[in-house]
Design a protein around this motif. Structure first.
Motif, PDB file in Angstrom:
ATOM      1  N   GLU A  92       0.928  -1.564   0.246  1.00 49.93           N
ATOM      2  CA  GLU A  92       0.055  -0.098   0.562  1.00 49.93           C
ATOM      3  C   GLU A  92       0.759   1.353  -0.100  1.00 49.93           C
ATOM      4  O   GLU A  92       0.956   2.625  -1.060  1.00 49.93           O
ATOM      5  CB  GLU A  92      -1.394  -0.545   1.979  1.00 49.93           C
ATOM      6  CG  GLU A  92      -2.372  -0.789   1.173  1.00 49.93           C
ATOM      7  CD  GLU A  92      -3.263  -0.287   2.055  1.00 49.93           C
ATOM      8  OE1 GLU A  92      -3.483   0.560   2.848  1.00 49.93           O
ATOM      9  OE2 GLU A  92      -3.124  -2.121   2.650  1.00 49.93           O
ATOM     10  N   ASP A  93       1.797   1.384   1.107  1.00 46.53           N
ATOM     11  CA  ASP A  93       2.698   2.661   0.968  1.00 46.53           C
ATOM     12  C   ASP A  93       3.286   2.797  -0.378  1.00 46.53           C
ATOM     13  O   ASP A  93       4.036   3.684  -0.916  1.00 46.53           O
ATOM     14  CB  ASP A  93       3.701   2.313   2.431  1.00 46.53           C
ATOM     15  CG  ASP A  93       4.483   3.411   3.055  1.00 46.53           C
ATOM     16  OD1 ASP A  93       3.850   4.361   2.451  1.00 46.53           O
ATOM     17  OD2 ASP A  93       5.324   3.315   3.131  1.00 46.53           O
ATOM     18  N   SER A  97      -0.015   0.809 -11.635  1.00 48.92           N
ATOM     19  CA  SER A  97      -0.362   0.116 -10.758  1.00 48.92           C
ATOM     20  C   SER A  97       0.172  -0.977 -10.026  1.00 48.92           C
ATOM     21  O   SER A  97       0.864  -1.920 -11.074  1.00 48.92           O
ATOM     22  CB  SER A  97      -1.641  -0.381 -10.847  1.00 48.92           C
ATOM     23  OG  SER A  97      -2.245  -1.077 -10.410  1.00 48.92           O
ATOM     24  N   GLN A 125       2.172   1.768  -3.585  1.00 52.29           N
ATOM     25  CA  GLN A 125       1.491   1.926  -3.888  1.00 52.29           C
ATOM     26  C   GLN A 125       1.482   3.548  -3.890  1.00 52.29           C
ATOM     27  O   GLN A 125       0.985   4.470  -5.493  1.00 52.29           O
ATOM     28  CB  GLN A 125      -0.291   1.847  -4.235  1.00 52.29           C
ATOM     29  CG  GLN A 125      -1.502   1.601  -5.013  1.00 52.29           C
ATOM     30  CD  GLN A 125      -0.542   1.282  -6.469  1.00 52.29           C
ATOM     31  OE1 GLN A 125      -0.139   0.792  -7.335  1.00 52.29           O
ATOM     32  NE2 GLN A 125      -1.363   2.472  -7.371  1.00 52.29           N
ATOM     33  N   LYS A 126       0.791   4.373  -2.885  1.00 54.13           N
ATOM     34  CA  LYS A 126       0.630   4.947  -2.840  1.00 54.13           C
ATOM     35  C   LYS A 126       2.077   6.227  -2.831  1.00 54.13           C
ATOM     36  O   LYS A 126       1.557   7.325  -3.181  1.00 54.13           O
ATOM     37  CB  LYS A 126       0.402   5.744  -1.773  1.00 54.13           C
ATOM     38  CG  LYS A 126      -0.334   6.919  -0.470  1.00 54.13           C
ATOM     39  CD  LYS A 126      -1.502   6.618   0.550  1.00 54.13           C
ATOM     40  CE  LYS A 126      -0.098   7.553   1.809  1.00 54.13           C
ATOM     41  NZ  LYS A 126      -0.213   7.614   2.483  1.00 54.13           N
ATOM     42  N   LYS A 127       2.964   6.371  -2.106  1.00 49.91           N
ATOM     43  CA  LYS A 127       4.582   7.038  -2.641  1.00 49.91           C
ATOM     44  C   LYS A 127       4.596   7.076  -3.578  1.00 49.91           C
ATOM     45  O   LYS A 127       5.241   8.302  -4.621  1.00 49.91           O
ATOM     46  CB  LYS A 127       5.250   7.123  -1.265  1.00 49.91           C
ATOM     47  CG  LYS A 127       4.193   7.209  -0.234  1.00 49.91           C
ATOM     48  CD  LYS A 127       5.303   7.067   1.385  1.00 49.91           C
ATOM     49  CE  LYS A 127       4.874   7.656   2.860  1.00 49.91           C
ATOM     50  NZ  LYS A 127       5.477   7.486   3.500  1.00 49.91           N
ATOM     51  N   SER A 176       4.855  -3.285 -12.085  1.00 46.40           N
ATOM     52  CA  SER A 176       3.749  -2.940 -12.164  1.00 46.40           C
ATOM     53  C   SER A 176       2.949  -2.326 -13.436  1.00 46.40           C
ATOM     54  O   SER A 176       3.787  -2.724 -14.237  1.00 46.40           O
ATOM     55  CB  SER A 176       4.411  -1.250 -11.787  1.00 46.40           C
ATOM     56  OG  SER A 176       4.885  -0.568 -12.562  1.00 46.40           O
ATOM     57  N   HIS A 215       1.522   5.027  -7.576  1.00 44.72           N
ATOM     58  CA  HIS A 215       0.155   6.274  -7.821  1.00 44.72           C
ATOM     59  C   HIS A 215       0.495   6.853  -8.825  1.00 44.72           C
ATOM     60  O   HIS A 215       0.288   7.388  -9.574  1.00 44.72           O
ATOM     61  CB  HIS A 215      -0.447   6.067  -7.169  1.00 44.72           C
ATOM     62  CG  HIS A 215      -1.685   7.173  -7.111  1.00 44.72           C
ATOM     63  ND1 HIS A 215      -2.758   6.476  -7.737  1.00 44.72           N
ATOM     64  CD2 HIS A 215      -2.607   8.352  -6.417  1.00 44.72           C
ATOM     65  CE1 HIS A 215      -3.713   7.828  -8.256  1.00 44.72           C
ATOM     66  NE2 HIS A 215      -3.507   8.146  -7.336  1.00 44.72           N
ATOM     67  N   PRO A 216       1.294   7.430  -8.456  1.00 45.21           N
ATOM     68  CA  PRO A 216       1.860   9.087  -8.914  1.00 45.21           C
ATOM     69  C   PRO A 216       2.298   9.598  -9.827  1.00 45.21           C
ATOM     70  O   PRO A 216       3.184   9.749 -10.914  1.00 45.21           O
ATOM     71  CB  PRO A 216       3.235  10.102  -8.075  1.00 45.21           C
ATOM     72  CG  PRO A 216       2.351   9.209  -6.409  1.00 45.21           C
ATOM     73  CD  PRO A 216       1.918   8.128  -7.123  1.00 45.21           C
TER      74      PRO A 216
END
Length: 172
Positions: free
Chosen positions: A7-8, A20, A10-12, A40, A15-16
């Motif tokens: 999750e971390d 995915s 992906q988020k940091k 990804s 995603h930017p």
């Protein structure tokens, strides 16, 4: 723990970049730093990327940095080294051969399974996967997922309950 790291990441990081994160494994590169090998898929134009990500901490904040990146379309072969032994070592053959040590043999197989699945979904090219037990690589294998494990367990329980019922029935 690994889902929190995913999750971390992906988020940091992913995603930017408009990507995915599908799979990641921890790899051994140095004694002091943590590195992940990630797979990804870009959202705009579906393209599968394999990247080596460095993980580090600044105070209490987790940071990730892309150290190197390749495209799945350029991967010629993934070599599990020895299919008959439980080892975490594997090679990925691009123009250059990269040797890796995964955190575990299971994570090595999970990574290879993801590469195989994404290759089939997006590229449909001939990806050589050697020195792996192919039973654990193919996605349609009964053993390739937790669902397969649950199915096997369910069948065993069904047969065991039938045997128990038969043993409790009076004989004529």
């Amino acid at each position: 723990m690994s889902s929190l790291v995913k999750e971390d990441l992906q988020k940091k990081l992913f995603h930017p970049l408009g990507q995915s994160l599908r799979e990641f494994i921890e790899i051994e590169c140095s004694a002091h730093d943590t590195f992940y090998l990630c797979v990804s898929v870009s959202r705009k134009e579906p393209q599968v990327e394999i990247s080596m990500v460095k993980h580090f901490r600044i105070d209490l904040d987790e940071k990730y940095e892309m150290a190197e990146k390749w495209f799945l379309k350029d991967l010629e072969m993934i070599d599990g080294k020895e299919a008959d032994t439980d080892n975490p070592y594997f090679d990925m053959h691009f123009e250059k051969v990269y040797s890796w040590e995964a955190y575990s043999c299971a994570s090595k197989y999970a990574f290879a399974r993801t590469l195989n699945k994404l290759n089939y979904m997006y590229l449909k090219k001939d990806l050589k996967i050697v020195n792996f037990d192919i039973t654990y690589i193919n996605d349609d294998s009964l053993w390739s997922s937790n669902n397969g494990d649950c199915l096997v367990l369910m069948k065993i329980c069904f047969y065991a309950s039938n045997l128990l019922c038969l043993s409790l029935c009076p004989m004529p």
